[in-house]
Design a protein around this motif. Structure first.
Motif, PDB file in Angstrom:
ATOM      1  N   GLY A  18      14.122  26.609  18.885  1.00 25.48           N
ATOM      2  CA  GLY A  18      14.028  28.187  19.209  1.00 25.48           C
ATOM      3  C   GLY A  18      15.311  28.607  18.532  1.00 25.48           C
ATOM      4  N   HIS A  19      15.675  29.449  19.468  1.00 22.82           N
ATOM      5  CA  HIS A  19      17.015  30.207  19.263  1.00 22.82           C
ATOM      6  C   HIS A  19      18.351  29.371  19.419  1.00 22.82           C
ATOM      7  CE1 HIS A  19      14.595  33.698  19.297  1.00 22.82           C
ATOM      8  NE2 HIS A  19      14.730  34.033  20.563  1.00 22.82           N
ATOM      9  N   VAL A  59      26.579  26.255  14.959  1.00 23.51           N
ATOM     10  CA  VAL A  59      26.224  25.322  15.764  1.00 23.51           C
ATOM     11  C   VAL A  59      26.577  25.942  17.184  1.00 23.51           C
ATOM     12  CG1 VAL A  59      26.522  23.051  16.620  1.00 23.51           C
ATOM     13  CG2 VAL A  59      26.581  23.392  14.248  1.00 23.51           C
ATOM     14  N   ASP A  60      25.691  26.046  18.154  1.00 25.95           N
ATOM     15  CA  ASP A  60      26.193  26.331  19.367  1.00 25.95           C
ATOM     16  C   ASP A  60      26.820  25.201  20.203  1.00 25.95           C
ATOM     17  OD1 ASP A  60      24.634  29.044  19.629  1.00 25.95           O
ATOM     18  OD2 ASP A  60      22.740  27.703  19.242  1.00 25.95           O
ATOM     19  N   GLY A  61      26.523  24.023  20.244  1.00 27.79           N
ATOM     20  CA  GLY A  61      27.061  22.884  20.655  1.00 27.79           C
ATOM     21  C   GLY A  61      26.987  21.547  20.213  1.00 27.79           C
ATOM     22  N   VAL A  87      28.777  18.623  25.055  1.00 27.24           N
ATOM     23  CA  VAL A  87      28.253  18.073  26.441  1.00 27.24           C
ATOM     24  C   VAL A  87      28.300  16.452  26.162  1.00 27.24           C
ATOM     25  CG1 VAL A  87      26.242  17.988  27.753  1.00 27.24           C
ATOM     26  CG2 VAL A  87      26.675  19.998  26.586  1.00 27.24           C
ATOM     27  N   THR A  88      28.734  15.812  27.146  1.00 32.22           N
ATOM     28  CA  THR A  88      28.985  14.190  26.971  1.00 32.22           C
ATOM     29  C   THR A  88      28.954  13.748  28.318  1.00 32.22           C
ATOM     30  OG1 THR A  88      30.257  12.752  25.726  1.00 32.22           O
ATOM     31  CG2 THR A  88      31.421  14.443  26.829  1.00 32.22           C
ATOM     32  N   CYS A 112      22.510  18.584  34.878  1.00 37.28           N
ATOM     33  CA  CYS A 112      21.902  19.255  33.716  1.00 37.28           C
ATOM     34  C   CYS A 112      23.110  20.197  33.354  1.00 37.28           C
ATOM     35  CB  CYS A 112      20.902  19.940  34.164  1.00 37.28           C
ATOM     36  SG  CYS A 112      19.469  18.945  34.821  1.00 37.28           S
ATOM     37  N   PHE A 113      22.797  20.665  32.068  1.00 35.13           N
ATOM     38  CA  PHE A 113      23.678  21.712  31.527  1.00 35.13           C
ATOM     39  C   PHE A 113      22.711  22.771  30.972  1.00 35.13           C
ATOM     40  CE2 PHE A 113      25.931  23.935  28.045  1.00 35.13           C
ATOM     41  CZ  PHE A 113      26.987  24.419  29.067  1.00 35.13           C
ATOM     42  N   GLU A 114      22.780  24.059  30.970  1.00 39.10           N
ATOM     43  CA  GLU A 114      21.875  24.953  30.181  1.00 39.10           C
ATOM     44  C   GLU A 114      22.574  26.060  29.521  1.00 39.10           C
ATOM     45  OE1 GLU A 114      19.647  26.571  33.521  1.00 39.10           O
ATOM     46  OE2 GLU A 114      18.469  24.923  33.758  1.00 39.10           O
ATOM     47  N   TRP A 115      21.580  26.285  28.560  1.00 42.82           N
ATOM     48  CA  TRP A 115      22.188  27.611  27.837  1.00 42.82           C
ATOM     49  C   TRP A 115      20.962  28.667  27.855  1.00 42.82           C
ATOM     50  CZ3 TRP A 115      23.787  23.039  24.859  1.00 42.82           C
ATOM     51  CH2 TRP A 115      25.100  23.066  24.344  1.00 42.82           C
ATOM     52  N   THR A 116      21.162  29.945  27.937  1.00 40.06           N
ATOM     53  CA  THR A 116      20.109  30.895  27.846  1.00 40.06           C
ATOM     54  C   THR A 116      20.463  31.936  26.845  1.00 40.06           C
ATOM     55  OG1 THR A 116      19.604  30.556  30.263  1.00 40.06           O
ATOM     56  CG2 THR A 116      18.842  32.551  29.366  1.00 40.06           C
ATOM     57  N   ARG A 117      19.421  32.276  26.296  1.00 38.06           N
ATOM     58  CA  ARG A 117      19.455  33.198  25.079  1.00 38.06           C
ATOM     59  C   ARG A 117      18.130  33.990  24.822  1.00 38.06           C
ATOM     60  NH1 ARG A 117      21.722  30.766  20.037  1.00 38.06           N
ATOM     61  NH2 ARG A 117      23.915  30.943  21.555  1.00 38.06           N
ATOM     62  N   ASP A 118      18.248  35.170  25.085  1.00 35.44           N
ATOM     63  CA  ASP A 118      17.002  36.105  25.268  1.00 35.44           C
ATOM     64  C   ASP A 118      15.995  35.501  26.479  1.00 35.44           C
ATOM     65  OD1 ASP A 118      18.297  37.681  23.209  1.00 35.44           O
ATOM     66  OD2 ASP A 118      17.237  36.651  21.702  1.00 35.44           O
ATOM     67  N   ARG A 119      15.105  35.386  25.973  1.00 35.66           N
ATOM     68  CA  ARG A 119      13.908  34.639  26.804  1.00 35.66           C
ATOM     69  C   ARG A 119      13.725  33.299  26.812  1.00 35.66           C
ATOM     70  NH1 ARG A 119      10.082  37.110  23.269  1.00 35.66           N
ATOM     71  NH2 ARG A 119       8.591  35.660  24.254  1.00 35.66           N
ATOM     72  N   GLN A 120      14.652  32.561  26.239  1.00 36.60           N
ATOM     73  CA  GLN A 120      14.649  31.143  25.917  1.00 36.60           C
ATOM     74  C   GLN A 120      15.605  30.446  26.718  1.00 36.60           C
ATOM     75  OE1 GLN A 120      14.350  29.815  21.932  1.00 36.60           O
ATOM     76  NE2 GLN A 120      12.788  31.537  21.168  1.00 36.60           N
TER      77      GLN A 120
END
Length: 281
Positions: A18-19, A59-61, A87-88, A112-120
């Motif tokens: 996705g994004h 790259v985001d991560g 993330v490791t 858990c670890f999360e990224w949020t971008r727009d609706r994703q």
């Protein structure tokens, strides 16, 4: 919307979900380069990675299964900016922070670890891994698998399981119990042997995990880049076929596979993307 995996070499892949864009286990050294595995052990790379896909890619991560030389080598360390999120495992996190990587997050198993971008939303959950047999596992770096989930408007679009450098062990049964259906799996194979010990899944263990997880597609990686890898891809493919396992999707270096999005996401059915691959570069 699309979800794809591009195979760079060994356990290094570029995930465009996705994004979001993630890089897994970056090892960029050319064939002939040597990496340190600990306790005086080295191995030589025998296959070149295909790095063209990284040109101009934001790259985001980084998703790093563990801190071993064939998963985060000197060439990759020069490429990775100190502020790029990683993330490791908690153990790798402590070491990387001492090396002045500033945005490292260590995940204990099932956190858990999360990224949020727009609706994703992209969620990474640490899954159990065991790098060696018995007591030998304590002498090796902590390793994790990862369950990567992409959500769109609160609906699950993709669940991807990345095994990491694990052997078969009882805790892996918790992955399907906790998460249910897995759409795709990146499986680390190779039958890595050091001092006679098996340290990553060979063909037999790989088929056992594929039988356990039963993903929509299984993408083998990490099987012939270094001299310590003794179990060729054909071992796994042959055993999987004998066991009647379906959805095995080998990927060429530099090639890209579309990962199956769930029905109603991205305007197509998951089945329409299975097996679709094209080459890059």
């Amino acid at each position: 919307m699309q979800a794809t995996v591009t195979f760079i070499g060994n356990a290094t892949t570029l995930l465009r979900l996705g994004h979001f864009t993630l890089l897994t286990d970056p090892a960029f050294g050319p064939a002939g380069s040597r990496v340190y595995l600990g306790y005086g052990a080295w191995t030589k790379r025998v296959r070149d990675p295909v790095l063209d896909s990284l040109d101009g890619t934001a790259v985001d991560g980084i998703l790093l299964s563990h801190l071993h030389g064939d998963h985060f080598d000197a060439a990759a360390r020069r490429w990775v900016e100190p502020t790029l999120p990683i993330v490791t495992t908690p153990a790798a996190c402590r070491k990387l922070r001492r090396r002045r990587y500033l945005a490292v997050r260590g995940l204990p198993t099932w956190e858990c670890f999360e990224w949020t971008r727009d609706r994703q939303r992209l969620r990474i959950t640490a899954a159990p891994g065991r790098h060696g047999p018995g007591l030998a596992d304590r002498l090796l770096p902590d390793v994790m698998g990862s369950v990567v989930e992409l959500e769109v408007d609160g609906r699950l679009a993709l669940r991807l399981y990345i095994t990491g450098d694990t052997l078969v062990h009882d805790a892996l049964e918790q992955v399907p119990r906790r998460f249910g259906e897995v759409d795709a799996m990146l499986i680390h194979l190779g039958g890595t042997r050091l001092l006679g010990m098996l340290l990553t899944m060979d063909g037999r263990q790989g088929a056992e995990v594929a039988q356990l997880i039963r993903p929509g597609i299984t993408v083998p990686i990490h099987y012939d880049d270094y001299q310590v890898m003794k179990s060729p891809l054909s071992d796994f493919v042959t055993r999987a076929e004998r066991q009647g396992l379906t959805g095995i999707q080998p990927i060429t270096r530099g090639g890209t596979l579309h990962l199956p999005l769930r029905d109603g996401i991205g305007g197509h059915h998951a089945e329409s993307r299975l097996g679709e691959q094209h080459s890059q570069g």
